[in-house]
Every structure is written in structure tokens, then in C-alpha cells.
Design a protein around this motif. Sequence first.
Motif, PDB file in Angstrom:
ATOM      1  N   ARG A  55       1.831   4.383 -13.025  1.00  0.00           N
ATOM      2  CA  ARG A  55       2.030   4.194 -11.591  1.00  0.00           C
ATOM      3  C   ARG A  55       1.654   5.496 -10.908  1.00  0.00           C
ATOM      4  NH1 ARG A  55       5.259   0.624  -8.766  1.00  0.00           N
ATOM      5  NH2 ARG A  55       6.048   1.295  -6.738  1.00  0.00           N
ATOM      6  N   THR A  87       0.500  10.753  -1.295  1.00  0.00           N
ATOM      7  CA  THR A  87       1.188  10.909  -0.019  1.00  0.00           C
ATOM      8  C   THR A  87       0.234  11.401   1.060  1.00  0.00           C
ATOM      9  OG1 THR A  87       3.310  11.341  -1.079  1.00  0.00           O
ATOM     10  CG2 THR A  87       3.024  12.169   1.169  1.00  0.00           C
ATOM     11  N   SER A 121       0.164  -0.797   5.575  1.00  0.00           N
ATOM     12  CA  SER A 121       0.624  -1.579   4.429  1.00  0.00           C
ATOM     13  C   SER A 121      -0.107  -2.905   4.233  1.00  0.00           C
ATOM     14  CB  SER A 121       2.123  -1.869   4.553  1.00  0.00           C
ATOM     15  OG  SER A 121       2.389  -2.619   5.722  1.00  0.00           O
ATOM     16  N   THR A 162       1.155   7.586  -7.191  1.00  0.00           N
ATOM     17  CA  THR A 162       1.524   7.625  -5.777  1.00  0.00           C
ATOM     18  C   THR A 162       0.856   8.809  -5.101  1.00  0.00           C
ATOM     19  OG1 THR A 162       3.660   6.553  -6.182  1.00  0.00           O
ATOM     20  CG2 THR A 162       3.427   7.799  -4.120  1.00  0.00           C
ATOM     21  N   SER A 204      -0.986  -0.733  -3.010  1.00  0.00           N
ATOM     22  CA  SER A 204      -0.061  -1.027  -1.924  1.00  0.00           C
ATOM     23  C   SER A 204       0.146   0.224  -1.079  1.00  0.00           C
ATOM     24  CB  SER A 204       1.277  -1.538  -2.450  1.00  0.00           C
ATOM     25  OG  SER A 204       1.921  -0.535  -3.208  1.00  0.00           O
ATOM     26  N   GLY A 205       0.523   0.006   0.164  1.00  0.00           N
ATOM     27  CA  GLY A 205       0.765   1.110   1.071  1.00  0.00           C
ATOM     28  C   GLY A 205       2.095   0.938   1.776  1.00  0.00           C
ATOM     29  N   SER A 206       2.675   2.053   2.182  1.00  0.00           N
ATOM     30  CA  SER A 206       3.923   2.002   2.920  1.00  0.00           C
ATOM     31  C   SER A 206       4.017   3.200   3.849  1.00  0.00           C
ATOM     32  CB  SER A 206       5.122   1.986   1.963  1.00  0.00           C
ATOM     33  OG  SER A 206       5.202   3.190   1.235  1.00  0.00           O
ATOM     34  N   THR A 213       2.499   6.469   2.055  1.00  0.00           N
ATOM     35  CA  THR A 213       2.144   6.538   0.642  1.00  0.00           C
ATOM     36  C   THR A 213       1.176   5.416   0.283  1.00  0.00           C
ATOM     37  OG1 THR A 213       4.042   5.202  -0.019  1.00  0.00           O
ATOM     38  CG2 THR A 213       4.331   7.597  -0.040  1.00  0.00           C
ATOM     39  N   LEU A 214       0.296   5.744  -0.651  1.00  0.00           N
ATOM     40  CA  LEU A 214      -0.559   4.765  -1.317  1.00  0.00           C
ATOM     41  C   LEU A 214      -0.114   4.735  -2.769  1.00  0.00           C
ATOM     42  CD1 LEU A 214      -3.143   2.919  -1.448  1.00  0.00           C
ATOM     43  CD2 LEU A 214      -4.382   5.002  -2.113  1.00  0.00           C
ATOM     44  N   THR A 215       0.156   3.550  -3.269  1.00  0.00           N
ATOM     45  CA  THR A 215       0.592   3.401  -4.653  1.00  0.00           C
ATOM     46  C   THR A 215      -0.365   2.511  -5.409  1.00  0.00           C
ATOM     47  OG1 THR A 215       2.922   3.687  -4.039  1.00  0.00           O
ATOM     48  CG2 THR A 215       2.473   2.637  -6.163  1.00  0.00           C
ATOM     49  N   SER A 231      -0.091   0.533  -8.771  1.00  0.00           N
ATOM     50  CA  SER A 231       1.041   0.182  -9.642  1.00  0.00           C
ATOM     51  C   SER A 231       0.724   0.347 -11.118  1.00  0.00           C
ATOM     52  CB  SER A 231       1.494  -1.254  -9.367  1.00  0.00           C
ATOM     53  OG  SER A 231       0.430  -2.151  -9.635  1.00  0.00           O
ATOM     54  N   TRP A 290      -6.245   3.471   4.453  1.00  0.00           N
ATOM     55  CA  TRP A 290      -6.583   4.138   3.188  1.00  0.00           C
ATOM     56  C   TRP A 290      -7.949   3.656   2.707  1.00  0.00           C
ATOM     57  CZ3 TRP A 290      -3.746   7.975   0.981  1.00  0.00           C
ATOM     58  CH2 TRP A 290      -2.403   8.114   1.347  1.00  0.00           C
TER      59      TRP A 290
END
Lengths: 120, 107
Positions: B18, B22, B52, B20, B63-65, B72-74, B76, B35
Motif C-alpha cells: 500500500r 501526500t 476523490s 500513500t 483512490s484519493g482523499s 492523499t493519493l493511495t 492499495s 492527481w
Amino acid sequence: QVQLVQSGAEVKKPGASVKVSCKASGYTFTSYGISWVRQAPGQGLEWMGWISAYNGNTNYAQKLQGRVTMTTDTSTSTAYMELRSLRSDDTAVYYCAKPARARGHYFDYWGQGTLVTVSS
Amino acid sequence: DIQMTQSPSSLSASVGDRVTITCRASQGISNYLAWYQQKPGKVPKLLIYAASTLQSGVPSRFSGSGSGTDFTLTISSLQPEDVATYYCQKYNSAPFTFGPGTKVDIK
């Protein structure tokens, strides 16, 4: 399908000007703007400015004010970016980019890029 | 002008990890953040907008949040094809500045 096709690579001497074209197809050109983004070798993305293809309004990055002019030709669905008084640090790949939404300045389609080399 | 920063500037992770990334704005930009992924020698590709929302066709492992100043961009489960540089971009108002990028490779 949406396509942005840019003009070919250029080599210019310091102090000269360059004009890059970006021909759009596959969508209603005047419903969107075009932004220009450049990327120096090995560096990140730099937003240069935006032009509305609807009314020609522009918004340029402050560091390029006075040296850059963006125009459109709606009869050919083509956008142009002219950069004057070129310096060695203007050497970069120049991209045109279409926003994903008419009023959203994030980009879902990009041109293939035009390498501009400034060298004496 | 609002400044965009990203951390880390580079990372190395194993397949399946995973990851992440920032992105921070110097002032609040609500959720006006996108992104992009740029593979070597390629054109940037839109991954996420409105902080997101996944762009059509982008794998669901992305995914984004975030909202305001911190995002953040993650990824997974990192895949070999995810080797790229990732950029955030603010678009609430001009200038539509990009972050400096985060380079992701495989350990």
C-alpha cells in the motif's frame, strides 16, 4: 475520439521566438479552453496559461507575462502558444491540454508534446 | 499564489504494498485537486479529480482523499505498471499549479 495533435520539435537560438500549434478534434472546440503546460528535462509540470476557445480570454502564469501569447483559430480548431525572448531555461517539452469539463481546469486529454530546444 | 508541496519526493515499495502520497496546499482549495500519473517518456494521465473522484477507466486500486489543504493519493496494492511520477494539481483558481511530483518505483 478526442485528439490534440501538436506541431513538431523546434530548435531556436536565445532571444528568438517559437510558436507551437495544437490542433483539436473529436469535440466542440469552442466549448472548452486549452491550457499549456511545459516540462523541462527531468523536471516537473509547469502550468503556463489558459485560453478560452469560446471568447479568447486568457490567463497567463505571472512568470511568463509579457513573453507568452496564446491564441486560437476557431475555423481550424487550433490553439497556438507563442513564447518570445527565448532563454536556455525555456528548453522543455510543451503540452497543450484540454480540460475535462468546460469550467474545470483539470485535464483529461493532452497533446503529444513539442520539444523546444533553446541553444546557441 | 498558492504553493503545492508533495511528500515524499520519491519512494520505493514492493509489489502488493500500500502506497500513500501526500499533497499539501499552502492555502485551502476545498476539493479542487487532481492527481496525474506520468510514466517515463509519456504524457500525463488524469487519475483523480475533485480530490476523490476516480477518472473513468482508472483501476480501483487508486483512490484519493482530503479537502482544504491536505490530500492523499493511495495505491492499495502497488503493481509493476504503477512505476511513474505522480503529480497533484490545484484548480480552484489560476494559476493551476502542479505539485513537484513523487517518483514511485519497485523495490
